[in-house]
Motif scaffolding. Structure first.
Motif, mmCIF file in Angstrom:
data_model
loop_
_atom_site.group_PDB
_atom_site.id
_atom_site.type_symbol
_atom_site.label_atom_id
_atom_site.label_comp_id
_atom_site.label_asym_id
_atom_site.label_seq_id
_atom_site.Cartn_x
_atom_site.Cartn_y
_atom_site.Cartn_z
ATOM 1 N N PRO A 15 48.960 55.046 43.455
ATOM 2 C CA PRO A 15 47.779 54.235 43.125
ATOM 3 C C PRO A 15 47.889 52.812 43.670
ATOM 4 O O PRO A 15 48.968 52.221 43.685
ATOM 5 N N VAL A 16 46.758 52.293 44.116
ATOM 6 C CA VAL A 16 46.692 50.945 44.667
ATOM 7 C C VAL A 16 45.749 50.103 43.818
ATOM 8 O O VAL A 16 44.639 50.523 43.505
ATOM 9 N N TYR A 17 46.209 48.904 43.461
ATOM 10 C CA TYR A 17 45.419 47.925 42.706
ATOM 11 C C TYR A 17 45.220 46.724 43.630
ATOM 12 O O TYR A 17 46.181 46.055 43.997
ATOM 13 N N TRP A 18 43.972 46.465 44.004
ATOM 14 C CA TRP A 18 43.653 45.548 45.102
ATOM 15 C C TRP A 18 42.795 44.409 44.576
ATOM 16 O O TRP A 18 41.694 44.612 44.092
ATOM 17 N N LEU A 19 43.319 43.179 44.696
ATOM 18 C CA LEU A 19 42.586 41.960 44.332
ATOM 19 C C LEU A 19 42.214 41.219 45.604
ATOM 20 O O LEU A 19 43.071 40.936 46.447
ATOM 21 N N ASP A 20 40.917 40.905 45.745
ATOM 22 C CA ASP A 20 40.436 40.271 46.956
ATOM 23 C C ASP A 20 39.625 39.033 46.604
ATOM 24 O O ASP A 20 38.860 39.035 45.634
ATOM 25 N N TYR A 21 39.785 37.978 47.401
ATOM 26 C CA TYR A 21 39.047 36.740 47.173
ATOM 27 C C TYR A 21 37.551 36.991 47.340
ATOM 28 O O TYR A 21 37.115 37.569 48.337
ATOM 29 N N HIS A 22 36.776 36.534 46.388
ATOM 30 C CA HIS A 22 35.343 36.835 46.327
ATOM 31 C C HIS A 22 34.599 36.408 47.589
ATOM 32 O O HIS A 22 33.666 37.084 48.033
ATOM 33 N N ALA A 23 35.008 35.292 48.196
ATOM 34 C CA ALA A 23 34.285 34.769 49.352
ATOM 35 C C ALA A 23 34.667 35.444 50.657
ATOM 36 O O ALA A 23 34.120 35.129 51.703
ATOM 37 N N PRO B 91 33.845 46.555 59.751
ATOM 38 C CA PRO B 91 34.864 47.606 59.721
ATOM 39 C C PRO B 91 36.126 47.224 58.959
ATOM 40 O O PRO B 91 36.901 48.103 58.580
ATOM 41 N N TRP B 92 36.339 45.914 58.743
ATOM 42 C CA TRP B 92 37.537 45.488 58.028
ATOM 43 C C TRP B 92 37.223 45.005 56.611
ATOM 44 O O TRP B 92 38.032 44.319 55.995
ATOM 45 N N SER B 93 36.075 45.358 56.086
ATOM 46 C CA SER B 93 35.732 44.923 54.738
ATOM 47 C C SER B 93 36.514 45.725 53.706
ATOM 48 O O SER B 93 36.714 46.935 53.866
ATOM 49 N N PRO B 94 36.993 45.060 52.646
ATOM 50 C CA PRO B 94 37.738 45.777 51.598
ATOM 51 C C PRO B 94 36.969 46.955 50.997
ATOM 52 O O PRO B 94 37.560 48.028 50.801
ATOM 53 N N ALA C 227 39.150 44.812 42.694
ATOM 54 C CA ALA C 227 38.476 43.747 41.949
ATOM 55 C C ALA C 227 38.545 42.475 42.789
ATOM 56 O O ALA C 227 39.248 42.414 43.809
ATOM 57 N N SER C 228 37.818 41.443 42.363
ATOM 58 C CA SER C 228 37.791 40.186 43.109
ATOM 59 C C SER C 228 38.142 39.020 42.195
ATOM 60 O O SER C 228 38.182 39.144 40.970
ATOM 61 N N PHE C 229 38.404 37.868 42.817
ATOM 62 C CA PHE C 229 38.677 36.643 42.070
ATOM 63 C C PHE C 229 38.015 35.487 42.806
ATOM 64 O O PHE C 229 37.675 35.594 43.981
ATOM 65 N N ASP C 230 37.837 34.355 42.137
ATOM 66 C CA ASP C 230 37.060 33.243 42.693
ATOM 67 C C ASP C 230 37.820 31.918 42.763
ATOM 68 O O ASP C 230 37.216 30.888 43.028
ATOM 69 N N ASP C 231 39.125 31.931 42.518
ATOM 70 C CA ASP C 231 39.854 30.656 42.464
ATOM 71 C C ASP C 231 39.890 29.928 43.801
ATOM 72 O O ASP C 231 39.938 28.713 43.844
ATOM 73 N N ALA D 229 42.102 38.338 36.413
ATOM 74 C CA ALA D 229 41.612 39.525 37.109
ATOM 75 C C ALA D 229 42.725 40.537 37.315
ATOM 76 O O ALA D 229 42.495 41.749 37.239
ATOM 77 N N THR D 230 43.943 40.053 37.562
ATOM 78 C CA THR D 230 45.077 40.957 37.722
ATOM 79 C C THR D 230 45.361 41.693 36.420
ATOM 80 O O THR D 230 45.568 42.914 36.400
ATOM 81 N N ARG D 231 45.351 40.949 35.320
ATOM 82 C CA ARG D 231 45.588 41.566 34.017
ATOM 83 C C ARG D 231 44.511 42.617 33.719
ATOM 84 O O ARG D 231 44.821 43.726 33.249
#
Length: 286
Positions: free
Chosen positions: A214-222, A228-231, A248-252, A270-272
């Protein structure tokens, strides 16, 4: 757990003997008297991004430790306080470092082993997990680099930008790439990039990798969410090929190259939230 309690968690710095010298490590331990629920290995990003992200990685490591996990932060060969110069670093040596760190954790920590990477460290973690030396429970990816060649191209653009700001002689676009192709090392913002390392990174792409865990992927919202390379597209392609991917995404903000130190509470939250299925439900072995 409040900030004071997090800061008081046991922390063990040490040097791990390895090929070519030793690797500097920080081991974050669960609260005293609490058995570890598993181990987490952190894979840091590339070049100066390592230094700019240390504080955020350490904050997340303390949070994982408070949740009952032993977390190992390792400086790879040629990076941070480990042996070797950056110009001597090689992708296969970094693979060996992760192998060594996983084996060290497996001998000392019961429970599942997670590999967590940031930026190029996340791409390295994915590449490493495609043929892991021992079973891995999952991967946690923070803003992963998706294509090695694009990553090196971006790094080389930093060389051009640095020279322009310094007012030194400008070089033609592609000149650094040509030098690498001719077997010459290239200096970028104080880091000597060896052609062997650049070529190895060029050859790695998430499009060619299929995680077996399983992969848990956090990506910057902006970040770019199209093309072709979009998460979202890459995650969907992985799912279509049978992989379990949680995104999921984050905005920091892009703390890995920010000029100021960002606390990134949204990323930690977001990680939690994203990882709650294993942070909240797993229990230590009897």
């Amino acid at each position: 757990m409040n900030r004071a309690a997090l800061d008081a968690l046991p922390l063990l710095p040490f040097f791990l003997p390895a090929s070519g010298g030793q690797r500097y490590c920080l081991l974050h331990l669960p609260p005293p008297g609490q058995a570890a629920r598993g181990g987490i290995l952190y894979v840091h990003p590339f070049a100066e991004e390592l230094n700019k992200s240390r504080h955020v990685a350490a904050a997340q490591a303390r949070a994982f430790a408070a949740a009952g996990y032993s977390v190992l932060q390792i400086d790879l060969f040629g990076c941070g306080d480990s042996s070797g110069d950056f110009g001597e670093a090689r992708w296969d040596i970094w693979h060996n470092d992760l192998h060594l760190a996983c084996a060290w954790m497996a001998q000392r920590v019961d429970g599942p082993l997670t590999v967590w990477g940031l930026r190029l460290g996340a791409l390295l973690a994915l590449d490493f997990a495609s043929r892991p030396p021992l079973p891995l429970a999952r991967l946690l990816l923070w803003q992963p680099e998706l294509d090695g060649r694009r990553s090196i191209d971006r790094f080389l653009r930093l060389r051009l930008a640095t020279r322009m700001l310094a007012g030194t002689t400008q070089e033609a676009p592609g000149q650094a790439r040509a030098a690498l192709a001719n077997g010459e090392a290239v200096e970028v913002a104080g880091y000597l990039l060896a052609p062997e390392l650049a070529q190895a990174i060029d050859d790695v792409s998430v499009a060619a990798l299929l995680p077996a865990m399983p992969v848990y992927w956090l990506d910057y919202h902006a970040a770019d969410q199209t093309g072709p390379w979009s998460p979202p597209l890459l995650a969907r392609q992985w799912r279509e090929r049978g992989a379990a991917v949680h995104v999921a995404s984050f905005d920091d903000g892009p703390f890995w190259h920010s000029g100021e130190l960002l606390a990134c509470p949204q990323l930690l939250y977001a990680t939690r939230k994203l990882c709650r299925d294993w942070l909240d439900e797993e229990r230590p072995p009897p």
